[in-house]
Every structure is written in structure tokens, then in C-alpha cells.
Design an enzyme around this catalytic site. Structure first.
Site, PDB file in Angstrom:
ATOM      1  CB  THR A  20      34.203  65.433 -38.276  1.00  0.00           C
ATOM      2  OG1 THR A  20      35.491  64.939 -38.679  1.00  0.00           O
ATOM      3  CG2 THR A  20      33.229  64.272 -38.116  1.00  0.00           C
ATOM      4  CD1 TRP A  21      38.253  71.208 -41.272  1.00  0.00           C
ATOM      5  CD2 TRP A  21      37.287  71.676 -43.237  1.00  0.00           C
ATOM      6  NE1 TRP A  21      38.808  72.380 -41.756  1.00  0.00           N
ATOM      7  CE2 TRP A  21      38.237  72.693 -42.957  1.00  0.00           C
ATOM      8  CE3 TRP A  21      36.562  71.750 -44.432  1.00  0.00           C
ATOM      9  CZ2 TRP A  21      38.473  73.763 -43.818  1.00  0.00           C
ATOM     10  CZ3 TRP A  21      36.801  72.822 -45.284  1.00  0.00           C
ATOM     11  CH2 TRP A  21      37.743  73.814 -44.978  1.00  0.00           C
ATOM     12  CE1 TYR A  49      39.913  68.138 -41.486  1.00  0.00           C
ATOM     13  CE2 TYR A  49      38.383  66.360 -41.040  1.00  0.00           C
ATOM     14  CZ  TYR A  49      39.103  67.110 -41.942  1.00  0.00           C
ATOM     15  OH  TYR A  49      39.015  66.838 -43.278  1.00  0.00           O
ATOM     16  N   PRO A 212      30.805  68.711 -50.675  1.00  0.00           N
ATOM     17  CG  PRO A 212      29.239  67.153 -49.898  1.00  0.00           C
ATOM     18  CD  PRO A 212      30.599  67.727 -49.591  1.00  0.00           C
TER      19      PRO A 212
END
EC number: 1.1.1.21
Length: 316
Positions: A20-21, A49, A212
Site C-alpha cells: 500500500t506504499w 504511508y 518486486p
């Protein structure tokens, strides 16, 4: 095929979670709801965040709809570096818990190993623009966090962005009550983290891969930076498996028994990113991806690189 990794506490952490960043308020709520509908159960959050309140609303709405039960969710948050003093840590944790509208967290991480000066600013600086550090260390923060476990407010503790020397210091801390169960680090084909993952697994510490996909939307990207989503070899592997590039990048971690938390607020990507349990990368595919490593980092608090406990000077 297993879809989770077992932690030393015996808890099952889903291998694919939603990051959720950088998910803007106004979008993150719908993203979390869509993710729950798509089968996600692992949600990665953090105080810094500044969107935990919306994540909490989404979770509560889905629980009320009976779409999911709290005990089936795996909710993670992180303590920011300006809150390493015990009293401040308690306040920061309480804010996270009330924003997320939960009565416990499944996992609470130290977000970054360096302590920063307490105050309103997340990245405090003096008039010369030098970052202000704290005398409190991650070992001080850990003591306070252990109390949260003893009180039943947190099920397990972990770290993020730690190198193996820092983990070693934590494991050797006198009077350590609760060992870290995870280390969350940046990981992708240009930063494969083989030695660090091997070390963590040898200590019974699970690894969670963030960014990722190479964090393509990071705010400080330079035009000359490499783009993980455009690596020709990955495109080739994806075409062979009739999968998207993102699915191959995510599957790469799953096959290493590394949990992975791709961030998206795009509905189609959210659905796609968890559809990684119906194909297998060959040994050749995995070797080809690992061979791409160039120790390139998209993320890090590089402004503190001259200070004590900066984690990325070491090989791993």
C-alpha cells in the site's frame, strides 16, 4: 501448491500480499476491497504511508459484508524511525491500530534500522539540510514492541531493510524475548538478495519482498535508472508461459519461498498479480532471472547513508 509461508510462531503468512506504499487516499480503499474480493488475505501497511485509515475502512466493510473474517486476514504494519523511544512507539502503534480499526496486528515491523529524531517530521533535518538522528536504536524500539506481543496486541514481530549484521545484533540482544519472524526487503531480478535470503532462512526468518516490480512509480526515479518491467529476458519468459511480466516477477519470489507484496490500485493488475499459483518457472528460468542481479536498489533512505546503522553498505 502451497500459497503461504509458515512463520516460527506457526502462523501462516500468505505468499502474495497487497502493498500500500504510494497508494493515494481516495484509491487505496477501493484497491483493498478489490484485493479481498480477488483472494488476497495479506495486507502490508505502515504508519508513514499515511493511508492506514482507509485501509482499515476497507477491511471493516469487507468483514461486515461477511466477505472475509478477521482471523483469515494477515495484517502487517511498521514502526517509523522517529518513534523508537518506548513511549512514542506505544503512541504510534495505537494510532496504527485505531486507524486500521483492528484490535491486533498479525505482524509489526521496524520499518528502517536507523532511529531519527522524534517530532512532527518523518524526515527531520537541521537548517543545513542534514538529517537529524536519534540516540534511540532499533534495539530500544524492539523492547517496547515485545511488550505489545505480551499484551496480545501483536502476534509477531519482524524487521525491514535490515542487513544480516543488524539481524545478528538483534538475535544476540541480551534478554531478547521475541525473535524476529521476518525481514522485509527490496527484491527483484536486479537485486536478488541471494545471500541475505539464505541467511534469513537459516535463522528461521521468513523474507518478504517489496518493490518486486522495481517500484516504477517511486517519486525519485531518475531517467537513467533501469526498468525492471522492461527486462528482455523476463519478457521472453513471460511470453513462453503466456503470463504477464508482473506475474513472472511475482512467481520468481513465490518459488523461492519468499512472500511478495506488489502494490497496485489498478483493478486488473490487482487480480492478475495474485494469479501466480497455476504455473511453474523452470530451473532454467529461475537461473536466468537470478543471473540478472546487479545489486541495484530502487528504494532506500539514502540521505542517511553517512550515519550509523545505514543498512546497505554491507554486502548483505
Amino acid at each position: 501448491m502451497t500459497t503461504f509461508v509458515k512463520l516460527r510462531t506457526k502462523a501462516k503468512m500468505p505468499l502474495v500480499g497487497l502493498g500500500t506504499w504510494k497508494s493515494p487516499p481516495g484509491q487505496v480503499k477501493e484497491a483493498v476491497k478489490a484485493a479481498i474480493d480477488a483472494g488476497y488475505r495479506h495486507f502490508d501497511c505502515a504508519y508513514v504511508y499515511q493511508n492506514e485509515s482507509e485501509v482499515g475502512e476497507a477491511i471493516q466493510e469487507k468483514i461486515k459484508e461477511k466477505a472475509v473474517r478477521r482471523e483469515d486476514l494477515f495484517i502487517v504494519s511498521k514502526l517509523w524511525s522517529t518513534f523508537f523511544e518506548k513511549s512514542l512507539m506505544k503512541e504510534a502503534f495505537q494510532k496504527t491500530l485505531s486507524d486500521l480499526k483492528l484490535d491486533y496486528l498479525d505482524l509489526y515491523l521496524i520499518h528502517w534500522p536507523q532511529g531519527l529524531q522524534a517530532g512532527k517530521e518523518f524526515l527531520p533535518k537541521d537548517s543545513q539540510g542534514k538529517v537529524l538522528m536519534s540516540k534511540s536504536t532499533f534495539l530500544d524500539a524492539w523492547e517496547g514492541m515485545e511488550e505489545l506481543v505480551d499484551q496480545g496486541l501483536v502476534k509477531a514481530l519482524g524487521v525491514s531493510n535490515f542487513n544480516h549484521f543488524q539481524i545478528e545484533r538483534l538475535l544476540n540482544k541480551p534478554g531478547l524475548k521475541h525473535k524476529p519472524v521476518t525481514n522485509q526487503v527490496e527484491c527483484h531480478p536486479y537485486l536478488t538478495q541471494e545471500k541475505l535470503i539464505q541467511y534469513c532462512h537459516s535463522k528461521g526468518i521468513a523474507v518478504i519482498a517489496y518493490s518486486p516490480l522495481g517500484s516504477p512509480d517511486r517519486p525519485y526515479a531518475k531517467p537513467e535508472d533501469p526498468v525492471v518491467l522492461e527486462i528482455p529476458k523476463i519478457k521472453e519468459i513471460a511470453a513462453k508461459h503466456k503470463k504477464t511480466i508482473a506475474q513472472v516477477l511475482i512467481r520468481f519470489h513465490v518459488q523461492r519461498n519468499v512472500a511478495v507484496i506488489p502494490k497496485s490500485v489498478t483493478l486488473s493488475h490487482i487480480k492478475e498479480n495474485i494469479q501466480v499459483f497455476d504455473f511453474q518457472l523452470s530451473e532454467e528460468d529461475m537461473a536466468a532471472i537470478l543471473s540478472l542481479n546487479r545489486n541495484w536498489r530502487a528504494c532506500g533512505l539514502f540521505v542517511t547513508s553517512d550515519e550509523e546503522d545505514f543498512p546497505f553498505h554491507e554486502e548483505y
